[in-house]
Every structure is written in C-alpha cells, then in structure tokens.
Design an enzyme around this catalytic site. Sequence first.
Site, short mmCIF file in Angstrom:
data_model
loop_
_atom_site.label_atom_id
_atom_site.label_comp_id
_atom_site.label_asym_id
_atom_site.label_seq_id
_atom_site.Cartn_x
_atom_site.Cartn_y
_atom_site.Cartn_z
N LYS A 144 35.58 22.25 26.54
CA LYS A 144 35.37 23.08 25.36
C LYS A 144 35.63 22.27 24.08
O LYS A 144 34.83 22.25 23.17
CB LYS A 144 36.30 24.29 25.44
CG LYS A 144 36.20 25.25 24.28
CD LYS A 144 37.04 26.50 24.56
CE LYS A 144 37.16 27.37 23.34
NZ LYS A 144 37.91 28.60 23.60
N GLU A 175 42.21 13.90 29.86
CA GLU A 175 41.86 13.70 31.27
C GLU A 175 40.34 13.64 31.44
O GLU A 175 39.79 12.75 32.10
CB GLU A 175 42.39 14.87 32.13
CG GLU A 175 43.89 14.95 32.25
CD GLU A 175 44.53 15.84 31.19
OE1 GLU A 175 43.93 15.97 30.09
OE2 GLU A 175 45.61 16.39 31.46
N GLY A 222 39.18 29.20 27.74
CA GLY A 222 38.90 28.31 28.87
C GLY A 222 38.97 29.00 30.22
O GLY A 222 38.05 28.91 31.04
N ARG A 223 40.05 29.75 30.46
CA ARG A 223 40.23 30.36 31.78
C ARG A 223 39.34 31.58 32.00
O ARG A 223 39.32 32.15 33.09
CB ARG A 223 41.70 30.72 31.98
CG ARG A 223 42.30 31.59 30.89
CD ARG A 223 43.82 31.52 30.93
NE ARG A 223 44.45 32.21 29.81
CZ ARG A 223 44.66 31.67 28.62
NH1 ARG A 223 44.25 30.44 28.36
NH2 ARG A 223 45.27 32.35 27.67
N GLU A 272 48.78 31.63 32.63
CA GLU A 272 48.55 31.05 31.31
C GLU A 272 48.34 32.16 30.28
O GLU A 272 48.62 32.00 29.11
CB GLU A 272 47.34 30.12 31.35
CG GLU A 272 47.28 29.16 30.17
CD GLU A 272 46.20 28.10 30.37
OE1 GLU A 272 46.31 27.29 31.30
OE2 GLU A 272 45.25 28.09 29.57
N HIS A 325 51.01 31.23 59.45
CA HIS A 325 51.73 30.25 60.27
C HIS A 325 52.65 29.41 59.41
O HIS A 325 53.09 28.33 59.83
CB HIS A 325 50.72 29.37 61.02
CG HIS A 325 49.85 30.19 61.92
ND1 HIS A 325 50.14 30.40 63.24
CD2 HIS A 325 48.73 30.92 61.66
CE1 HIS A 325 49.22 31.20 63.78
NE2 HIS A 325 48.35 31.53 62.82
N LYS A 338 49.51 18.65 25.89
CA LYS A 338 48.45 17.72 25.48
C LYS A 338 48.97 16.77 24.40
O LYS A 338 48.75 15.57 24.44
CB LYS A 338 47.23 18.49 24.95
CG LYS A 338 46.44 19.23 26.04
CD LYS A 338 45.17 19.88 25.48
CE LYS A 338 44.41 20.65 26.55
NZ LYS A 338 43.14 21.21 26.10
C1 G6Q Z 1 42.39 27.47 29.45
C2 G6Q Z 1 43.22 26.44 28.84
C3 G6Q Z 1 43.08 25.07 29.44
C4 G6Q Z 1 41.77 24.38 29.10
C5 G6Q Z 1 41.88 22.92 29.52
C6 G6Q Z 1 40.60 22.15 29.28
O1 G6Q Z 1 42.37 28.62 29.10
O2 G6Q Z 1 43.05 26.42 27.48
O3 G6Q Z 1 43.20 25.11 30.84
O4 G6Q Z 1 40.70 25.00 29.71
O5 G6Q Z 1 42.95 22.32 28.87
O6 G6Q Z 1 40.26 22.20 27.92
P1 G6Q Z 1 38.86 21.69 27.44
O7 G6Q Z 1 37.82 22.55 28.05
O8 G6Q Z 1 38.89 21.78 25.96
O9 G6Q Z 1 38.72 20.27 27.93
#
Ligand code: G6Q
Length: 545
Positions: free
Chosen positions: A206, A212, A267-268, A353, A384, A512
């Site tokens: 996003k 990463e 994001g989530r 989150e 198990h 971050k």
């Molecule tokens: C989700 C969070 C987090 C985010 C990641 C990736 O709700 O904000 O998990 O999705 O940190 O972020 P980017 O999509 O900006 O790389």
Amino acid sequence: MSALTDSPAWKALAAHQRTIATRHLREWFAAEPGRAAHHSFEGAGVFADFSKHRMDDTTLDLLHRFALQQDVVGWRDRMFAGEKINTTEGRAALHTALRRPPSMPLQVDGVDVMPAVAGVLGRMRGFCEAVRSGERRGHTGRRFTDVVNLGIGGSDLGPAMVTDALQPYTSATLRVHHVSNVDAADLVPRLAVLDPETTLFIICSKTFTTIETITNADTARQWLVAALGDPRATGAHFVAVSTNLEGTRQFGIDPENVFGFWDWTGGRFSLWSAVGLSVMLAAGPEAFDELLAGARAMDEHFLQAPLERNLPVRMGLLGAWYTNFFAATSHAVLPYDQRLQRLPAHLQQLEMESNGKSVDRQGRRVDYATCPILWGSPGTNGQHAFYQLLHQGTLLVPSDFIVARQPHHADPLHHRLLVANCLAQTEALAFGKTESEARAELAQRGTSDDRTDLLAANQTFAGNQPTTTLMVERLDPRAVGALVALYEHKVLVQSALWNINPFDQWGVELGKKLALRIGTGLLPGAVTIEGMDGSTRALIDRFRT
Ligand code: G6Q
C-alpha cells in the site's frame, strides 16, 4: 471506573454473570430440549450453532442491550456510509465499497468512489485474463508459469490465505507463491526453483515503503536482470499494487502495470482490492467475483438481520461476554479444512491488529480487557497437539469450529472422519466427562481399586468450554468471502463494544520506524546511536563484532 464499566449494560452483565458463572452446559441442555435449534441461525450461507455457549435468553437480552448502549448499529452504518471513523488517521474504513454493487454510488469527500473501484477491478480482470491465457508473456516471449506476490502483513496474509482456500479453483498451469519475510530464507529458496523467463512478480505494498517488501523486490529484480541480461526485462516481469504511484514509478514500473487502491482500505481489510490480484491470477476473475459476492452477502446480512439473528453481532457479543465477564484471554479458531490452514493467521492480524488497543476513542486508557489472543490451526491436526489444554487445562478458551458440509474431493470416508472429529470435539468440550462416568468406565475395564482414584481424576473432563460451530455447504469462493467478511464485521462490533478505533495500527508503525533506525546501526563501523538502551546497544555490538 470508566464510563463503560460504570454503564448500566455493563453492570447488568456483570451481575448476571455472577448468577450463572458455575452453570454447566450439561444443565443448560437438560433444561432446554430445543436449545440447539433455538440458538442456531444462518446468514449469507454460513450456518452457526451457538447453543454450546454459556448463555441463556437473559444473557442474550443483556448482550443486546449492551450492543444498543454501545451504538453498534450506528458504528456499522457510519462505516458503510464512508464516514471517517478512523479518527486518528482521518480516514474512512470502506472495504465494503470494494464488494458493493457498482451501480450504488458512494461518496467519499464528495466524490463517488464506485467508478474508480469498478475501473481497477476491470483492469485487474483484463490483466489476469491476458496472463492466464498466455497473451501476456515474459520478456523473452515465454508464457508465465509462476507468480510471486511480494508483500507483508495485510498485503500478504489475506491473499495468501484465500489462494490456499480456493485451491480447487486455481489454474494448474499458473502457480502462485506468496513471499513476505525479509529473511532471505523465504525468497531465495523460492527463486532457486523458479525460471526467471516465466516468473511474474507482484510488488504488493500500500505504502510502497515497507522495507521487507522493497528489499525482496530489489533482490528479485537483481535475480531477474542478472538471469535475462537486460534491465528492460523488469517492465515485463514486475507489476505493482499500491496507493503510492510515485514510489512505483521510482522502482521503474510502468503506470500501466500499477493497480491502485485507496487510503480508505486498511491493509488487513484489503484482500478485496487490487491486493487480491494474486488470488485473481490463481483462481480467475469469475472466482474473484464470487468471493466478492460472498462478502457482499455477509455485508447485507450484517446490515439487515436483526441484532438477535445477526452473525457478526452474535460473535462479537459472545467474544466480549467471555473476555470481559469470564476473564478469558484467548480465542481459538479451528477450521476443519486443510485449505483454511492460513485462516487463523489472517484472523490473528485482523482481530489483534484492529482491537489490540488500550486507549478508547477519546484517548483515555481503558480499564477493561479488549481483544483476546487469537490462535488456532486446522483440525484434526490440533487434536493431536494442543487440544489437551482445551479439554483438561485450567483456561477458559472459547473457540470457533469451521467445517464444510461437502468436500471438493470424492472421498466420502475422509470427509466423514473429518466432520465426525469436528463434531466430536465440540461435544466433548461442552459436556466433558464426569468423575462418576470415568469411574464407571474404569470399573467396566476391571481397574484395581488402588488405581481407580488416580485414573478417575485424570480421566475426568470438566467440559463447559464454549464453542461456535460454523458450517458452510462447500468451501467455494462465495463461502470464503462470506466467512472472512463475517470476521471483519465481528471486529467492527467489538470495537464499538469496547469504544476503540479498530482501523489504525500505531503498534505496527512503531516497529517499522525502530527497525530502520537500528538497521543503520548494524552496518560495520556505524556510529553508536544516541539515546539507545544498554541492552539493545550491547546486542548491536555483539552483532557487529
Ligand atoms: C495492516 C497493517 C500492516 C500492513 C503491512 C504492509 O493493516 O497496516 O500489516 O499491511 O505493514 O504494509 P504495506 O502494504 O504498506 O507494505
């Protein structure tokens, strides 16, 4: 005492809990022959049996008053209407717009967002069809055989989970991988078995600043260019999903190959947007449409069903019932479906989150528990392993059992065993085994008197562990969409109950920033970072030497 814990609905629930705290599910069922039917209902193709919960009609009545007091309906309506309910970031939370019928306009900041939503979806469709048909090919003219989604958190967990869930619908000729960790152990072995000429990368971020994802994308680009010997190959092999067009341009991605979304998609909650591109590539545009349709059906159920028969409302309320009035600290999600193996991880992010917060909407520290720890793994494997604790441990762990009535395969024996195990576990968790039942079994087996006391104690099961059983007809795209949307709305319901903002994530932002600062400190010869604590400084020194 906060306004919430001092409120009439809260106090009534606390008083009621004291009267029923020791009541056993055996007693509830004995007293109410029609209990299973009375406490089961369906929404958007998801059937839910709530009868194995420690509640009666009075409990439900008080929980519904709690929902009304906390204006669950108002928060729901404000979310669907696009109001900026994510106040700390000044944003709407409009993941529901991504599955809304395009013909229904929806204004955000005075602009109808639906044409843009439909526009991106249309471009995704065109792109996926071209890749899947072989019309769109790699730099050397070969057809794509593999897609690697590079993303993390919300840009990975949702699409990875849905791609797994829809495996029976996926293309046999286009394999889709999801790589998230900055640990090269995730990306490098994956690249080792891929052919650069036939591999397509999606950089899914996003913000397009997540270290990463950008690091993995850089490494993947180097691998590609080194193998194909031409920097221009990037253009044919990389697409991006992002809201940061400047970032994607700087990476060298043609705007034609960028699929956008909007800051009102968290994001989530983003798998329904272009973040779902890997899902659409794997399962095809029609399956993706069905996924959206399933989520839309759950949206409609959430909007229209009365509180008393509303799945997200019931799940949210029961979660709060155990968290706030029985001091439960965790909640298990136990899908009896191997294809939902990544669902607990997705829901872990979605719930923890969103509602893992300790200040309320007004910025005051809360004096009540918020989101419990969510965990789980597929049955029957968990049986198990950790189910021992559910059956005979000391903790109250409410759990959700999820199962499909029909499998995708044609092996009735496997599916019957799977379903039998699922149902048997909820039965055992609810009803347990009394000491006298254990003693009777031991006597039947001829156990000697001197062993009976010890064994009876160990073979007694307290029961009274609450469970919800969710059953869908078949785990098809529509069912997956409905299930995921169900949990999304559960999050909204609980956020209203707890008076917290579920749509920000300052805890993630902190991580971050800190990693960036320490990352520079780990370089050989880096100067000592000012103001760092002794422990972290010593660990940095140890790494550097
Ligand atoms: C989700 C969070 C987090 C985010 C990641 C990736 O709700 O904000 O998990 O999705 O940190 O972020 P980017 O999509 O900006 O790389």
